[in-house]
Design an enzyme around this catalytic site. Structure first.
Site, PDB file in Angstrom:
ATOM      1  N   GLU A 109       6.396  -1.995   0.600  1.00  0.00           N
ATOM      2  CA  GLU A 109       7.537  -1.161   0.222  1.00  0.00           C
ATOM      3  C   GLU A 109       8.850  -1.809   0.632  1.00  0.00           C
ATOM      4  O   GLU A 109       8.871  -2.781   1.411  1.00  0.00           O
ATOM      5  CB  GLU A 109       7.419   0.219   0.874  1.00  0.00           C
ATOM      6  CG  GLU A 109       7.436   0.187   2.398  1.00  0.00           C
ATOM      7  CD  GLU A 109       7.059   1.533   3.025  1.00  0.00           C
ATOM      8  OE1 GLU A 109       6.240   2.256   2.430  1.00  0.00           O
ATOM      9  OE2 GLU A 109       7.594   1.839   4.099  1.00  0.00           O
ATOM     10  N   ARG A 156      -1.082   6.364  10.900  1.00  0.00           N
ATOM     11  CA  ARG A 156      -0.093   6.794  11.889  1.00  0.00           C
ATOM     12  C   ARG A 156      -0.531   6.304  13.269  1.00  0.00           C
ATOM     13  O   ARG A 156      -1.590   6.678  13.771  1.00  0.00           O
ATOM     14  CB  ARG A 156       0.011   8.319  11.847  1.00  0.00           C
ATOM     15  CG  ARG A 156       1.213   8.894  12.574  1.00  0.00           C
ATOM     16  CD  ARG A 156       1.250  10.418  12.476  1.00  0.00           C
ATOM     17  NE  ARG A 156       1.399  10.864  11.097  1.00  0.00           N
ATOM     18  CZ  ARG A 156       0.515  11.636  10.472  1.00  0.00           C
ATOM     19  NH1 ARG A 156      -0.582  12.036  11.085  1.00  0.00           N
ATOM     20  NH2 ARG A 156       0.720  12.005   9.224  1.00  0.00           N
ATOM     21  N   HIS A 187       0.865   0.283   6.865  1.00  0.00           N
ATOM     22  CA  HIS A 187       0.131   0.458   5.620  1.00  0.00           C
ATOM     23  C   HIS A 187      -0.812  -0.724   5.387  1.00  0.00           C
ATOM     24  O   HIS A 187      -0.497  -1.859   5.763  1.00  0.00           O
ATOM     25  CB  HIS A 187       1.089   0.569   4.434  1.00  0.00           C
ATOM     26  CG  HIS A 187       2.127   1.628   4.603  1.00  0.00           C
ATOM     27  ND1 HIS A 187       1.813   2.940   4.851  1.00  0.00           N
ATOM     28  CD2 HIS A 187       3.485   1.562   4.548  1.00  0.00           C
ATOM     29  CE1 HIS A 187       2.940   3.645   4.947  1.00  0.00           C
ATOM     30  NE2 HIS A 187       3.947   2.828   4.772  1.00  0.00           N
ATOM     31  N   HIS A 215       6.226   0.060  11.405  1.00  0.00           N
ATOM     32  CA  HIS A 215       7.584   0.485  11.109  1.00  0.00           C
ATOM     33  C   HIS A 215       7.764   1.976  11.333  1.00  0.00           C
ATOM     34  O   HIS A 215       6.794   2.736  11.433  1.00  0.00           O
ATOM     35  CB  HIS A 215       7.940   0.160   9.649  1.00  0.00           C
ATOM     36  CG  HIS A 215       7.059   0.864   8.665  1.00  0.00           C
ATOM     37  ND1 HIS A 215       5.837   0.368   8.260  1.00  0.00           N
ATOM     38  CD2 HIS A 215       7.197   2.044   8.000  1.00  0.00           C
ATOM     39  CE1 HIS A 215       5.281   1.191   7.389  1.00  0.00           C
ATOM     40  NE2 HIS A 215       6.082   2.222   7.211  1.00  0.00           N
TER      41      HIS A 215
END
Length: 325
Positions: free
Chosen positions: A119, A197, A101, A177
């Site tokens: 996150e 992605r 991200h 991740h």
């Protein structure tokens, strides 16, 4: 002035190829008959994805409407034009894509601007062989990552471990991740839906088509200095809230009762909103005016105007509490 009360929202359910049935079976979410329920967005204000108040005098109002019309009541002294955090549960019935991200700076410059996405995951349940991929192995740079993606062996350059239920994994923006198969996860993140992605395990759909990858953008936002990410384990039976993550976007705390019921410490009354969720067991939220029983999977948004509250846990229960920074 509206009398402040804890806000319970209708979950926003998402179906994808990697979802399953656990959101309904273990967390009590109102899923249908399909076997691909992947995410339950508990608290969200992001474009058309909106939490809707279920009960009380604000029933039917969206979180965006509350922010626009009752900003100080909801947010205290924060001057956000969008609710800054998003809480969700994820059922990882299949492994998720390898992804990364962007930061706030990168997100602001995109064609359709969005926040960055830092996150944290709380592992609610995990099969014994489940894997978390968090960060790159030491010494992995752009060349090694790009080559691994092209060769279909991205897992070989990712740090990985078998997570324990009750552990936490912090994923700052820029960290490569993936969540593996067999995990049920509570995730707190910035209010963003921007994901690049990098690798999708060579999967194709029934027509033989692979999902879109964003390799160059993903590599552009990857922080190659970050390295492996290690899990943080929540201590059980500690009569206090434990801080799991404290970063420049949010604070995440956990309260775990262990084998005996526990009365929690009071919190709130600090000119901040608080998000509360119960990933395991049952609890009672006590405010100045009422006691609210909470079941597994229940989530509440506590407006800044609510003041001081307390969470008491039954045996073998956990509460998570989050605020924005």
């Amino acid at each position: 002035m509206i009398e402040p009360y804890p806000l319970r929202f209708k979950p926003v359910l998402k179906q994808t190829l990697w979802g399953g049935r656990l959101l309904g079976e273990q967390l009590g979410k109102p899923i249908g008959n399909d076997a691909n329920y992947a995410e339950s967005w508990e608290v969200v204000d992001h474009g058309t994805d909106q939490s809707i108040v279920q009960s009380g005098c604000l029933a039917g109002k969206s979180l965006r409407e509350l922010l626009l019309n009752h900003r100080e009541w909801l947010m205290g002294d924060a001057e956000e034009d969008q609710f800054p955090l998003l809480l969700k549960y994820l059922d990882c019935n299949r492994v998720l894509s390898v992804q990364v991200h962007p930061s706030d700076d990168y997100g602001a410059k995109m064609t359709i601007p969005d926040r960055g996405k830092t996150e944290a995951w709380y592992i609610v349940a995990a099969k014994p062989d489940s894997v978390v991929y968090a960060g790159l192995k030491p010494g992995i740079g752009e060349t090694e990552l790009r080559n691994a993606i092209q060769q279909g062996t991205a897992d070989e350059v990712l740090h990985q471990f078998h997570p324990e239920p009750g552990s936490c994994v912090f994923i700052p923006a820029g960290t490569v991740h993936a969540l593996g198969e067999g995990l049920l996860v509570a995730e707190i993140q910035q209010s963003s839906d921007t994901t690049f992605r990098l690798f999708d395990w060579n999967r194709v759909d029934s027509q033989g088509n692979a999902r879109e990858l964003h390799i160059q953008a993903g590599i552009d936002v990857t922080d190659f200095s970050r390295g492996p990410v290690q899990p943080i384990q929540v201590k059980t039976g500690v009569h206090a809230w434990q801080t799991l993550v404290m970063c420049d976007k949010f604070v995440l705390r956990a309260f775990d009762s262990g084998s005996q019921p526990q009365q929690g410490e009071e919190f709130g009354d600090d000119d901040h909103f608080h998000i509360l969720t119960i990933p395991k067991g049952t609890a009672t939220l006590t405010t100045e005016n009422e006691e609210i029983p909470l079941a597994t999977g229940d989530s509440l948004l506590l407006p800044a105007a609510l003041g001081q509250v307390r969470v008491d846990l039954a045996a073998n229960s956990t509460a998570l509490e989050m605020i924005a920074v």
